[in-house]
Design an enzyme around this catalytic site. Structure first.
Site, PDB file in Angstrom:
ATOM      1  CB  CYS A 146     -12.636  -2.938   3.213  1.00  0.00           C
ATOM      2  SG  CYS A 146     -14.348  -3.072   3.642  1.00  0.00           S
ATOM      3  CG  ASN A 199      -6.593  -7.701  -5.688  1.00  0.00           C
ATOM      4  OD1 ASN A 199      -6.424  -6.967  -6.660  1.00  0.00           O
ATOM      5  ND2 ASN A 199      -7.503  -7.471  -4.779  1.00  0.00           N
ATOM      6  CB  THR A 209      -0.924  -0.007   1.239  1.00  0.00           C
ATOM      7  OG1 THR A 209      -1.737  -1.185   1.173  1.00  0.00           O
ATOM      8  CG2 THR A 209      -1.807   1.224   1.279  1.00  0.00           C
ATOM      9  CD  GLN A 252      -2.526 -10.851  -4.530  1.00  0.00           C
ATOM     10  OE1 GLN A 252      -2.109 -12.015  -4.561  1.00  0.00           O
ATOM     11  NE2 GLN A 252      -3.081 -10.335  -3.454  1.00  0.00           N
TER      12      GLN A 252
END
Ligand code: PLP
Length: 376
Positions: A316, A143, A72, A171
């Protein structure tokens, strides 16, 4: 309590033994890599060796590998580190790209979930006509579906228009070969915890000539590109996991065979099953199974009760499942009814058999309930 069948490697892979051992050894090093004394130099050695190992694994230059707190942060740095650029990203990126630049223009994908290169060229042309500097960001493997994107073609096109490029290879790493030179991109993001390393460490590798504005400011670590004392223990684990990549790539044909057998058996059991991206080139380990009448969240909970760990779309942080933007962009009819099954190199045939048995029972119960509802 039966043993969990873990089929959620795309969310996070179990820590590998070499990574665990490397981290345990690094725990005994007290120094800060920026300190000049012996303990500091010992910590610096761990970080520098890891940097070389990671650069080697992805065809990068150790001088241009920036350690981050994960995929991220690597994506955030790539997408916000270049000044005054218009950002174009595929419509199926991970939230770590989408949310990093909500102002980005989205490049559509086709029904297989593959980037539309024609649309990209139109967008690049428009930006060139408007005199805009551009950054194009496209992931190497999705992903949710595992679908592999034409990143090198994207980068060639972008070069023609003078645009910079970024690839989120989080990924893809360890599942297909990842090489910055072959992909022709200017920046690439990777993360440790998808390949058997620890959670909370990753890297952004950049090509010569890429100048980034740091997003985390502090000391002069990472050549002033990312402030903060390096996560020495995590970085040691990351490097050990990266050292396993070649071995793991050799195991991928076996992983693909298991995944394909599972999909074939499920499709025979349930003619209504849709497998997203099945006709596209995909990662060997990923399967996105859509049972149109059964919400993904229900499927995940049912599976969990039977000791099977899988995901639905992208979870999430709240643990809630949101309807997949990836499947919506592909035009899948029931994007809320997806179950993502992701295998690892250790996944056994027995585990796949258990999954098939539990899934088939879940689907049978759903079908019976639907018949009862229709009859009532
Ligand atoms: N990019 C992709 C494609 C991912 O799948 C993930 C994690 O799920 C990330 C980025 C984020 O990486 P991290 O969890 O290391 O922040």
């Amino acid at each position: 309590m039966h043993k969990t069948v873990y089929l959620d490697y795309n969310a996070s892979a179990p820590l590998s033994l070499p990574a665990r051992e490397a981290m345990l050894a690094a725990m005994d090093v007290a120094g800060n890599p920026s300190s000049v004394h012996g303990q500091g130099r010992a910590a610096r050695k761990i970080v520098d060796q890891a940097r070389r190992g990671i650069a080697d694994a992805i065809g990068g230059d150790p001088e241009r590998v920036i350690f981050t707190s994960g995929g991220t942060e690597a994506n955030n740095l790539a997408l916000n580190g270049l000044e005054n650029v218009t950002v174009l990203t595929s419509a199926i990126e991970h939230p770590a790209v989408i949310e990093a630049r909500p102002d980005a223009r989205r490049i559509p994908v086709n029904a297989d979930g593959v980037l539309d290169l024609g649309a990209l060229e139109d967008m690049l042309r428009q930006c060139a006509d408007a005199g805009e500097k551009v950054l194009v960001s496209v992931m190497l493997a999705n992903n949710e579906t595992g679908v592999i994107q034409p990143v090198a073609q994207m980068a060639l096109l972008a070069r023609e228009y003078g645009a910079k490029t970024h690839c989120d290879a989080v990924q893809a790493l360890g599942r297909v070969p990842v090489d910055m030179g072959r992909l022709l991109v200017d920046m690439i993001s990777v993360s440790a915890h998808k390949i058997g390393g620890p959670k909370g460490v990753g890297a952004l590798a950049i090509a010569p000539g890429v100048m980034l504005v740091p997003q985390i400011r502090g000391g002069g670590q990472e050549k002033y590109r990312r402030g903060g004392t390096e996560n020495v223990i995590g970085i040691a684990g990351f490097a050990a996991a990266v050292a396993q990549i070649d071995h793991n790539l050799g195991l991928m044909p076996g992983v693909a065979a298991r995944r394909d057998r599972m999909e074939d058996e499920l499709a025979t059991l349930a003619p209504e099953l849709v497998i997203a991206g099945k006709t596209a080139e995909r990662l060997a380990n990923t399967s996105c199974l859509i049972l149109p009448d059964l919400p993904g969240e229900t499927q995940v909970m049912t599976m969990d009760l039977d000791g099977i760990a899988v995901s639905s779309g992208s979870a999430c942080s709240s643990g809630k499942v949101r309807e997949s933007h990836v499947l919506k962009e592909m035009g899948v009819l029931a994007p809320g009814s997806a179950l993502r099954v992701s295998l690892g190199t250790e996944t056994s045939d027995d585990e796949i058999d258990t999954f098939i048995r539990v899934w088939s029972r879940m689907r049978g119960n759903a079908v019976r309930k639907k018949i009862a509802r229709t009859a009532a």
